[in-house]
Design a protein around this motif. Structure first.
Motif, short mmCIF file in Angstrom:
data_model
loop_
_atom_site.label_atom_id
_atom_site.label_comp_id
_atom_site.label_asym_id
_atom_site.label_seq_id
_atom_site.Cartn_x
_atom_site.Cartn_y
_atom_site.Cartn_z
N GLY A 184 -53.88 18.44 23.56
CA GLY A 184 -54.08 19.54 22.63
C GLY A 184 -53.20 20.75 22.84
O GLY A 184 -53.43 21.79 22.24
N SER A 185 -52.17 20.63 23.68
CA SER A 185 -51.27 21.78 23.83
C SER A 185 -49.83 21.32 23.98
O SER A 185 -49.56 20.17 24.31
N LEU A 186 -48.93 22.24 23.74
CA LEU A 186 -47.51 22.00 23.89
C LEU A 186 -47.19 21.81 25.37
O LEU A 186 -47.72 22.52 26.22
N ARG A 187 -46.34 20.86 25.66
CA ARG A 187 -45.77 20.70 27.00
C ARG A 187 -44.27 20.83 26.83
O ARG A 187 -43.64 20.03 26.14
N PHE A 188 -43.70 21.85 27.43
CA PHE A 188 -42.28 22.14 27.32
C PHE A 188 -41.72 22.07 28.74
O PHE A 188 -41.77 23.04 29.49
N ARG A 189 -41.20 20.91 29.12
CA ARG A 189 -40.71 20.68 30.48
C ARG A 189 -39.22 20.98 30.54
O ARG A 189 -38.46 20.51 29.69
N VAL A 190 -38.81 21.76 31.55
CA VAL A 190 -37.43 22.19 31.66
C VAL A 190 -36.89 22.07 33.08
O VAL A 190 -37.65 21.92 34.04
N ARG A 191 -35.57 22.18 33.17
CA ARG A 191 -34.87 22.32 34.45
C ARG A 191 -34.22 23.69 34.46
O ARG A 191 -33.87 24.23 33.41
N HIS A 192 -34.03 24.26 35.62
CA HIS A 192 -33.26 25.49 35.82
C HIS A 192 -33.87 26.71 35.15
O HIS A 192 -33.17 27.47 34.48
N ALA A 193 -35.14 26.97 35.33
CA ALA A 193 -35.77 28.15 34.74
C ALA A 193 -36.15 29.16 35.82
O ALA A 193 -36.56 28.79 36.91
N SER A 194 -36.01 30.43 35.47
CA SER A 194 -36.44 31.50 36.37
C SER A 194 -37.97 31.63 36.28
O SER A 194 -38.62 31.04 35.40
N GLU A 195 -38.52 32.44 37.15
CA GLU A 195 -39.97 32.68 37.13
C GLU A 195 -40.38 33.30 35.78
O GLU A 195 -41.39 32.93 35.20
N ARG A 196 -39.57 34.22 35.29
CA ARG A 196 -39.86 34.87 34.01
C ARG A 196 -39.79 33.86 32.85
O ARG A 196 -40.61 33.88 31.94
N GLN A 197 -38.82 32.97 32.89
CA GLN A 197 -38.71 31.94 31.85
C GLN A 197 -39.90 30.97 31.92
O GLN A 197 -40.42 30.56 30.88
N HIS A 198 -40.33 30.63 33.12
CA HIS A 198 -41.52 29.78 33.25
C HIS A 198 -42.74 30.48 32.67
O HIS A 198 -43.59 29.84 32.04
N ALA A 199 -42.84 31.79 32.85
CA ALA A 199 -43.97 32.55 32.27
C ALA A 199 -43.92 32.51 30.75
O ALA A 199 -44.96 32.39 30.09
N MET A 200 -42.74 32.58 30.17
CA MET A 200 -42.60 32.48 28.71
C MET A 200 -43.08 31.12 28.21
O MET A 200 -43.77 31.02 27.20
N ILE A 201 -42.70 30.09 28.94
CA ILE A 201 -43.10 28.72 28.57
C ILE A 201 -44.62 28.57 28.68
O ILE A 201 -45.26 28.02 27.78
N THR A 202 -45.20 29.07 29.75
CA THR A 202 -46.65 29.01 29.94
C THR A 202 -47.37 29.72 28.80
O THR A 202 -48.38 29.24 28.29
N PHE A 203 -46.85 30.88 28.39
CA PHE A 203 -47.45 31.63 27.30
C PHE A 203 -47.38 30.83 26.00
O PHE A 203 -48.38 30.71 25.27
N ALA A 204 -46.23 30.25 25.69
CA ALA A 204 -46.08 29.46 24.46
C ALA A 204 -47.01 28.24 24.48
O ALA A 204 -47.61 27.89 23.46
N GLU A 205 -47.16 27.62 25.64
CA GLU A 205 -48.07 26.47 25.75
C GLU A 205 -49.51 26.90 25.48
O GLU A 205 -50.26 26.19 24.81
N ALA A 206 -49.89 28.08 25.96
CA ALA A 206 -51.24 28.58 25.70
C ALA A 206 -51.44 28.91 24.23
O ALA A 206 -52.48 28.59 23.64
N VAL A 207 -50.45 29.52 23.61
CA VAL A 207 -50.54 29.87 22.18
C VAL A 207 -50.68 28.60 21.34
O VAL A 207 -51.40 28.57 20.34
N SER A 208 -50.01 27.53 21.74
CA SER A 208 -50.03 26.29 20.96
C SER A 208 -51.43 25.73 20.76
O SER A 208 -51.69 25.04 19.77
N THR A 209 -52.35 26.03 21.65
CA THR A 209 -53.72 25.51 21.52
C THR A 209 -54.47 26.17 20.37
O THR A 209 -55.56 25.74 20.02
N ARG A 210 -53.88 27.21 19.79
CA ARG A 210 -54.51 27.93 18.69
C ARG A 210 -53.70 27.85 17.40
O ARG A 210 -53.93 28.60 16.46
N VAL A 211 -52.75 26.92 17.36
CA VAL A 211 -51.89 26.75 16.19
C VAL A 211 -51.97 25.29 15.73
O VAL A 211 -51.77 24.38 16.52
N CYS A 212 -52.25 25.10 14.44
CA CYS A 212 -52.31 23.75 13.88
C CYS A 212 -50.95 23.09 14.05
O CYS A 212 -49.93 23.64 13.64
#
Length: 157
Positions: free
Chosen positions: A98-126
């Protein structure tokens, strides 16, 4: 079904998914092409052989998450260009539980936080149309979030 196969004396695992793989939704080809054209560095492995790289299978999500993925990629690329963060390279983009999984290589801590946020938002978007969907409302059989129009009214959470 999982089968073991020996290659050069080394045991390898191969996954045979059969008809289950046919039910995985994918972003339509135009949206797929648009993301790859706008963010070629992030999706540089998009055309890799499927057996070598999960990104070679494409975007295993519904069209409704396209704007979210686009916005995420724009932020990730801006972080690289403006702040000198590493160049993110997508390994896999899919829906799981039920959520987005966006797996990456070479991400900073801040970029990982952006991905985590987008994955959380995805649970509330059709994942079909991109409008608001609420966990526990009406989802498809895989658990992907759905709006009132696209959900299964008999299914809760």
């Amino acid at each position: 079904m999982i089968a073991r196969k020996a290659t050069s004396g080394v045991a390898c695992m191969e996954l045979h998914v059969g008809p289950l793989f046919d039910r995985i939704s994918h972003v339509n080809p135009e949206l797929d092409h648009s993301l790859c054209a706008r963010y070629p560095q992030i999706f540089s492995d998009r055309d890799a052989p499927k057996r070598l790289c999960a990104m070679g299978r494409g975007f295993e999500v519904g069209d409704g998450w396209y704007p979210l993925i686009d916005l995420l990629c724009r932020a990730l690329q801006r972080e690289t260009g403006c702040r000198g963060a590493p160049q993110v390279m997508a390994c896999q983009v899919k829906e799981k539980l039920g959520s987005l999984r966006f797996r990456v290589r070479h991400a900073s801590e801040r970029q990982h936080a952006m991905i985590t946020f987008a994955e959380a938002v995805s649970t509330r978007v059709c994942d079909v149309c991109g409008v608001a969907a609420w966990p526990g409302h009406a989802t498809d059989a895989t658990g992907a979030p759905r709006c009132r129009q696209h959900g299964d009214p008999g299914r809760i959470g």
